[in-house]
Scaffold this motif. Structure first.
Motif, PDB file in Angstrom:
ATOM      1  N   GLY A  13       0.820  -1.210   0.000  1.00  0.00           N
ATOM      2  CA  GLY A  13       0.000   0.000   0.000  1.00  0.00           C
ATOM      3  C   GLY A  13       0.850   1.253   0.000  1.00  0.00           C
ATOM      4  O   GLY A  13       1.914   1.311  -0.627  1.00  0.00           O
ATOM      5  N   VAL A  14       0.391   2.257   0.756  1.00  0.00           N
ATOM      6  CA  VAL A  14       0.999   3.596   0.725  1.00  0.00           C
ATOM      7  C   VAL A  14       2.474   3.572   1.118  1.00  0.00           C
ATOM      8  O   VAL A  14       3.320   4.171   0.440  1.00  0.00           O
ATOM      9  N   ILE A  15       2.832   2.894   2.209  1.00  0.00           N
ATOM     10  CA  ILE A  15       4.203   3.017   2.726  1.00  0.00           C
ATOM     11  C   ILE A  15       5.181   2.047   2.054  1.00  0.00           C
ATOM     12  O   ILE A  15       6.406   2.258   2.122  1.00  0.00           O
ATOM     13  N   ASP A  36       0.911  -8.916  -1.785  1.00  0.00           N
ATOM     14  CA  ASP A  36      -0.297  -8.247  -1.296  1.00  0.00           C
ATOM     15  C   ASP A  36      -1.459  -9.185  -1.576  1.00  0.00           C
ATOM     16  O   ASP A  36      -1.410  -9.974  -2.541  1.00  0.00           O
ATOM     17  N   LYS A  41      -1.877  -4.878  -6.742  1.00  0.00           N
ATOM     18  CA  LYS A  41      -0.974  -4.024  -5.955  1.00  0.00           C
ATOM     19  C   LYS A  41       0.409  -4.667  -5.870  1.00  0.00           C
ATOM     20  O   LYS A  41       1.438  -3.993  -5.971  1.00  0.00           O
ATOM     21  N   SER A  76      -2.028  -1.946  10.777  1.00  0.00           N
ATOM     22  CA  SER A  76      -1.335  -2.066  12.071  1.00  0.00           C
ATOM     23  C   SER A  76      -1.787  -3.260  12.911  1.00  0.00           C
ATOM     24  O   SER A  76      -0.975  -3.926  13.546  1.00  0.00           O
ATOM     25  N   HIS A  79       0.046  -6.581  12.177  1.00  0.00           N
ATOM     26  CA  HIS A  79       1.512  -6.678  12.206  1.00  0.00           C
ATOM     27  C   HIS A  79       1.969  -7.940  12.931  1.00  0.00           C
ATOM     28  O   HIS A  79       2.854  -8.653  12.456  1.00  0.00           O
ATOM     29  N   GLU A  96       6.450  -2.242  10.341  1.00  0.00           N
ATOM     30  CA  GLU A  96       6.132  -0.808  10.359  1.00  0.00           C
ATOM     31  C   GLU A  96       5.576  -0.460  11.738  1.00  0.00           C
ATOM     32  O   GLU A  96       5.200  -1.319  12.531  1.00  0.00           O
ATOM     33  N   LYS A  97       5.576   0.821  12.055  1.00  0.00           N
ATOM     34  CA  LYS A  97       4.987   1.271  13.329  1.00  0.00           C
ATOM     35  C   LYS A  97       3.470   1.204  13.217  1.00  0.00           C
ATOM     36  O   LYS A  97       2.965   1.329  12.090  1.00  0.00           O
ATOM     37  N   GLN A 125      11.271   5.853  12.302  1.00  0.00           N
ATOM     38  CA  GLN A 125      12.388   6.360  11.506  1.00  0.00           C
ATOM     39  C   GLN A 125      13.021   7.612  12.089  1.00  0.00           C
ATOM     40  O   GLN A 125      14.185   7.893  11.810  1.00  0.00           O
ATOM     41  N   TRP A 168      -9.604  -0.212   6.891  1.00  0.00           N
ATOM     42  CA  TRP A 168      -9.042  -0.422   8.232  1.00  0.00           C
ATOM     43  C   TRP A 168      -8.783   0.873   8.983  1.00  0.00           C
ATOM     44  O   TRP A 168      -8.684   0.876  10.207  1.00  0.00           O
ATOM     45  N   ARG A 169      -8.707   2.005   8.246  1.00  0.00           N
ATOM     46  CA  ARG A 169      -8.326   3.258   8.898  1.00  0.00           C
ATOM     47  C   ARG A 169      -9.423   3.724   9.856  1.00  0.00           C
ATOM     48  O   ARG A 169     -10.602   3.662   9.528  1.00  0.00           O
TER      49      ARG A 169
HETATM   50  N1  LIG Z   1       6.616   4.984   9.240  1.00  0.00           N
HETATM   51  C1  LIG Z   1       5.737   5.809   8.678  1.00  0.00           C
HETATM   52  O1  LIG Z   1       5.955   7.018   8.593  1.00  0.00           O
HETATM   53  C2  LIG Z   1       4.452   5.227   8.123  1.00  0.00           C
HETATM   54  C3  LIG Z   1       3.707   5.951   7.177  1.00  0.00           C
HETATM   55  C4  LIG Z   1       2.536   5.372   6.674  1.00  0.00           C
HETATM   56  C5  LIG Z   1       2.103   4.128   7.134  1.00  0.00           C
HETATM   57  N2  LIG Z   1       2.831   3.467   8.087  1.00  0.00           N
HETATM   58  C6  LIG Z   1       2.369   2.174   8.633  1.00  0.00           C
HETATM   59  O2  LIG Z   1       2.412   1.212   7.592  1.00  0.00           O
HETATM   60  C7  LIG Z   1       1.324   0.289   7.709  1.00  0.00           C
HETATM   61  C8  LIG Z   1       0.556   0.254   6.386  1.00  0.00           C
HETATM   62  O3  LIG Z   1       0.007   1.537   6.147  1.00  0.00           O
HETATM   63  P1  LIG Z   1      -0.409   1.984   4.658  1.00  0.00           P
HETATM   64  O4  LIG Z   1      -0.821   3.404   4.780  1.00  0.00           O
HETATM   65  O5  LIG Z   1       0.640   1.606   3.693  1.00  0.00           O
HETATM   66  O6  LIG Z   1      -1.720   1.077   4.455  1.00  0.00           O
HETATM   67  P2  LIG Z   1      -2.424   0.637   3.077  1.00  0.00           P
HETATM   68  O7  LIG Z   1      -3.829   0.294   3.392  1.00  0.00           O
HETATM   69  O8  LIG Z   1      -2.143   1.668   2.025  1.00  0.00           O
HETATM   70  O9  LIG Z   1      -1.593  -0.692   2.681  1.00  0.00           O
HETATM   71  C9  LIG Z   1      -1.712  -1.901   3.370  1.00  0.00           C
HETATM   72  C10 LIG Z   1      -1.659  -3.028   2.332  1.00  0.00           C
HETATM   73  O10 LIG Z   1      -1.592  -4.295   2.997  1.00  0.00           O
HETATM   74  C11 LIG Z   1      -2.343  -5.230   2.225  1.00  0.00           C
HETATM   75  N3  LIG Z   1      -2.614  -6.405   3.063  1.00  0.00           N
HETATM   76  C12 LIG Z   1      -3.515  -6.555   4.051  1.00  0.00           C
HETATM   77  N4  LIG Z   1      -3.398  -7.794   4.613  1.00  0.00           N
HETATM   78  C13 LIG Z   1      -2.389  -8.422   3.970  1.00  0.00           C
HETATM   79  C14 LIG Z   1      -1.779  -9.719   4.090  1.00  0.00           C
HETATM   80  N5  LIG Z   1      -2.178 -10.597   5.017  1.00  0.00           N
HETATM   81  N6  LIG Z   1      -0.774 -10.037   3.246  1.00  0.00           N
HETATM   82  C15 LIG Z   1      -0.355  -9.160   2.302  1.00  0.00           C
HETATM   83  N7  LIG Z   1      -0.907  -7.920   2.143  1.00  0.00           N
HETATM   84  C16 LIG Z   1      -1.898  -7.563   2.966  1.00  0.00           C
HETATM   85  C17 LIG Z   1      -3.535  -4.434   1.767  1.00  0.00           C
HETATM   86  O11 LIG Z   1      -4.176  -5.017   0.657  1.00  0.00           O
HETATM   87  C18 LIG Z   1      -2.886  -3.093   1.422  1.00  0.00           C
HETATM   88  O12 LIG Z   1      -2.475  -3.016   0.074  1.00  0.00           O
HETATM   89  C19 LIG Z   1       0.470   0.788   8.887  1.00  0.00           C
HETATM   90  O13 LIG Z   1       0.750   0.009  10.022  1.00  0.00           O
HETATM   91  C20 LIG Z   1       0.915   2.217   9.096  1.00  0.00           C
HETATM   92  O14 LIG Z   1       0.846   2.622  10.458  1.00  0.00           O
HETATM   93  C21 LIG Z   1       3.995   3.991   8.563  1.00  0.00           C
END
Ligand SMILES: NC(=O)c1ccc[n+]([C@@H]2O[C@H](COP(=O)([O-])OP(=O)(O)OC[C@H]3O[C@@H](n4cnc5c(N)ncnc54)[C@H](O)[C@@H]3O)[C@@H](O)[C@H]2O)c1
Length: 344
Positions: A13-15, A36, A41, A76, A79, A96-97, A125, A168-169
């Motif tokens: 996803g995003v991170i 994923d 994705k 989260s 994790h 990730e946190k 980080q 999930w958010r």
């Molecule tokens: N360190 C930072 O600054 C920072 C920034 C953003 C997000 N994060 C953390 O990163 C984590 C993800 O956040 P995000 O914004 O990327 O979320 P997101 O929803 O964009 O991405 C999560 C991805 O995980 C996939 N997923 C769910 N269950 C799965 C599984 N069992 N196997 C494989 N893939 C699976 C989902 O389909 C999705 O694509 C969160 O815990 C968030 O707190 C950290």
């Protein structure tokens, strides 16, 4: 093990691109593949990352012998579940946190990694930044004298569209909380790392502006084992959002940091901040993607070196647990409407 650690990324996803780019940049690391549960994705990130392998579930990734370590980038509240599976497969785990969102989940993950003798790290980080290391050295090295106040103010902005962007958010089960557990957890970790373990907390949390289960605003008064007390304020609902502020005040000095900018550093002995501080990237105060890659790269490099060199990573699982415990204490205090003591 080879001289490069083979990484797999779970969750695209995003991170995840911050992890992929970092791994590709680090001489001690090699990106084996990504997965994923949404195949498109995984395919997209694999293609963007030079055509590495793509899997559609973490079990398949974990069965690849080229994968030595995983970056856990799923929601989260998953994790620990994913990390425990990785540990059982003999893979090192960089989550990730936050480490997870309940004490039970975090403890299961820590113990699975101990039992499988794999390393467990968690991305916070900002702990790789010279700025925060210097603030900690000054506070813990007595430059401020007896620490009186340690405050963290995190007045951020996230739109309703952000919360609606993934199911999930803003949920208790998978986000584990809101303004504090998701966005604020970085600075909660820093203030605890600098001021010491919490002893007690009194707090109020609520949602004032967003349609979510969890808090969009929280205020807490914390007593620390160092003898200091302080305020933790977090929100995701104020106009435009602003950079966080961390403030440390002692009998012989004050340090105030706004975002990554030192706005005041004064000590009775005249010692100032170190002169090797580098300018910082974005602070994600209004946009989650407003962060640079340097700190992720530094922490993933440290993790690879820790595994290859047989030492603990800069932020171990046990260290990362503390920020979540403090936030869970804040939630409990708000729910009970009374002060709560640590450990929970
Ligand atoms: N360190 C930072 O600054 C920072 C920034 C953003 C997000 N994060 C953390 O990163 C984590 C993800 O956040 P995000 O914004 O990327 O979320 P997101 O929803 O964009 O991405 C999560 C991805 O995980 C996939 N997923 C769910 N269950 C799965 C599984 N069992 N196997 C494989 N893939 C699976 C989902 O389909 C999705 O694509 C969160 O815990 C968030 O707190 C950290």
């Amino acid at each position: 093990m080879a001289d490069k650690l083979g990484f797999g990324i779970i969750g695209c996803g995003v991170i995840a691109p911050w992890h992929a780019k970092s791994i590709l940049d680090i001489p001690e690391a090699r990106l084996v593949g990504v997965c994923d549960v949404i195949p498109e994705k995984a395919d997209a990130l694999a293609a963007q990352s030079g055509g590495v392998k793509a899997w559609y579930g973490h079990e398949a990734l974990l069965s690849d012998p080229e994968v030595d370590a995983v970056c856990v980038c799923v929601p989260s509240g998953l994790h620990a579940a994913v990390g425990v599976d990785a540990a059982h497969a003999g893979k090192h785990v960089l989550s990730e946190k936050p480490l997870d969102v309940t004490l039970e989940h975090m403890d299961a993950l820590i113990s699975a990694c101990d039992q499988s003798q794999v390393r467990l790290g968690c991305i916070f980080q900002r702990r790789t930044q010279r700025l925060w290391q210097a603030v900690r050295e000054a506070v813990q090295g007595g430059k401020l004298g007896k620490l009186i106040l340690a405050d963290a103010y995190m007045k951020y902005y996230r739109s309703q569209a952000y919360y609606d962007s993934a199911g999930w958010r803003g949920t208790w089960e998978l986000d584990g909380g809101g303004a504090l557990m998701n966005q604020g957890v970085h600075c909660v970790d820093l203030v605890r790392w600098i001021a010491g373990d919490p002893v007690s907390v009194y707090a109020r949390c609520g949602h004032f502006a967003r349609s979510i289960e969890v808090e969009d605003t929280a205020c807490a008064i914390v007593e620390y084992s160092s003898g200091a007390m302080g305020v933790i304020e977090g929100t995701t609902s104020v106009y435009n959002g602003m950079d966080h502020r961390l403030e440390f005040h002692g009998e012989t000095g004050n340090i105030l940091v706004d975002g990554a900018r030192i706005v005041r550093w004064e000590t009775e002995d005249g010692s100032g901040p170190p002169d090797d501080l580098v300018p910082e990237d974005g602070q994600a105060s209004a946009q989650p993607t407003d962060i640079g890659i340097e700190n992720h790269r530094a922490q993933i490099k440290d993790f690879a070196q820790s595994v290859l060199g047989g030492r603990s990573p800069i932020v171990s699982g046990k260290e990362a647990r503390g920020a979540v415990e403090l936030i869970l204490g804040i939630y409990k205090s708000s729910e009970l409407r009374q002060s709560v003591s640590f450990p929970l």
